[in-house]
Write an enzyme that holds these catalytic residues in place. Structure first.
Site, PDB file in Angstrom:
ATOM      1  N   GLY A  15       0.824  -1.202   0.000  1.00  0.00           N
ATOM      2  CA  GLY A  15       0.000   0.000   0.000  1.00  0.00           C
ATOM      3  C   GLY A  15       0.857   1.250   0.000  1.00  0.00           C
ATOM      4  N   ASP A 107       5.318  -5.109   6.061  1.00  0.00           N
ATOM      5  CA  ASP A 107       5.867  -6.420   6.424  1.00  0.00           C
ATOM      6  C   ASP A 107       5.791  -7.429   5.279  1.00  0.00           C
ATOM      7  OD1 ASP A 107       3.129  -6.713   6.509  1.00  0.00           O
ATOM      8  OD2 ASP A 107       3.052  -7.537   8.530  1.00  0.00           O
ATOM      9  N   THR A 130       4.087   2.610   5.672  1.00  0.00           N
ATOM     10  CA  THR A 130       2.690   2.201   5.861  1.00  0.00           C
ATOM     11  C   THR A 130       2.042   3.143   6.851  1.00  0.00           C
ATOM     12  OG1 THR A 130       1.231   0.510   6.813  1.00  0.00           O
ATOM     13  CG2 THR A 130       3.515   0.485   7.529  1.00  0.00           C
TER      14      THR A 130
END
Length: 328
Positions: A15, A107, A130
């Site tokens: 993302g 991660d 993130t």
């Protein structure tokens, strides 16, 4: 500085988050400072497999420090999860004479980088990007601070209409596994309740708390709900339960969604990205690999990728207590 690395690649994966462009800029300009080549990899690991590389110099990253998203784009790659896909990616790097890789992501991205290093011994370094702030080994991930400011601004606007109409608003924020965003914006936005995955308030206690707030004279309320909260199946179920068990409130729901990922990065995120980019490149030049750069006690430090992946980001218990006091 070590002499082995002559050319580095940088990619963004997973993302997007505000500050990724600032991190790209930092990596590219640190390479220029140390007189080594740098290439950008488009579309994350998918671009790595396809050899979608573009040479980047100090001037190619001008004017991006203030922009959200990522100029290198991001994409999910099912093929990189296969051994054959990773072999192809490795061959692309070798054919392009690239000696090390900086991965900006979360991660999942770090897991891919770790496996890639273990299979091929290719030097990798991670930069945590993130908005969820859910990575072990850093107090702040890139984009977290900007997301907080974006959400607080939205809460302030929603409170205006909540106060005008004596409404109860449930506002859902991102945070599938952790409640860092919800807890911080809940306090900053003056929320009456904050629902996070780490704490199961319970439906009955939620209604009791809201009734207590109304009895104390509050005519409108804001409840911040992390998307991973365990009380209800979803935020609309919470609304229905409160509608059935409370009178006197016009209950509304607002799901902020992906707007939390967008926007110009804050000053904090721009500075953090710049510091992390320098540390990532210089650590690779010094012969380090399989690490994530992170902010610990306001110092940029290295954490082994394996620990960053397996470790758990913990909620600040002091903030929970502050929240309880502030909602009185």
């Amino acid at each position: 500085m070590g002499k082995a690395i002559k050319k580095l690649a940088v990619l963004t994966s997973g993302g997007d988050s505000p500050g990724m462009n600032a991190a790209i800029r930092s990596v590219v300009r640190t390479c220029a400072y140390h007189e080594i080549e740098c290439v950008g990899v488009y579309r994350g690991y998918e671009g790595l497999i396809e050899g979608d590389f573009k040479p980047m110099d100090a001037r190619s990253v001008k004017g991006i420090i203030n922009k959200g998203g990522t100029i290198l784009k991001s994409a999910r790659s099912k093929e990189f999860r296969t051994e054959e896909g990773r072999k192809t990616a490795y061959k692309q790097l070798i054919d392009a004479h690239i000696d090390g890789l900086v991965v900006v992501g979360g991660d999942g991205s770090f897991t891919g980088a770790l496996i890639f290093n273990q299979e091929f011994g290719f030097p990798v370094m991670g930069i945590p990007g993130t908005i969820d702030n859910d990575i072990y080994g850093t107090s702040h991930t890139l984009g977290f601070d900007t997301a907080l400011n974006t959400v607080v601004d939205a809460i302030d606007k929603i409170r205006d209409t909540a106060s005008s109409h004596n409404r109860l608003f449930f506002i859902e924020v991102m945070g599938r596994d952790v409640g860092h965003i919800a807890l911080n914006v809940g306090i900053a936005g003056g929320a009456e309740e904050i629902l996070i995955p780490e704490e199961d308030l319970g439906l009955d206690r939620l209604v009791e708390s809201l009734n207590k707030s109304r009895t104390s004279g509050k005519t409108s309320s804001i409840v911040i709900v992390a998307e991973g909260d365990k009380i209800g199946k979803n935020i609309f179920e919470l609304k229905d339960y409160v509608d059935e068990n409370m009178e006197g409130y016009d209950v509304r729901v607002s799901v902020l969604g992906h707007m939390q990922r967008g926007g110009a990065p804050s000053c904090f995120d721009r500075v953090l990205a710049s510091r992390m980019g320098v540390k990532a490149v210089e650590s690779l030049l010094e012969g380090e690999t399989n690490y994530m750069v992170g902010l610990l006690d306001n110092k940029v430090e290295l954490t082994p990728l394996e620990k960053a992946i397996k470790g758990k980001s913990k909620i600040n218990l002091e903030l929970l207590r502050v929240s309880d006091i502030m909602s009185t």
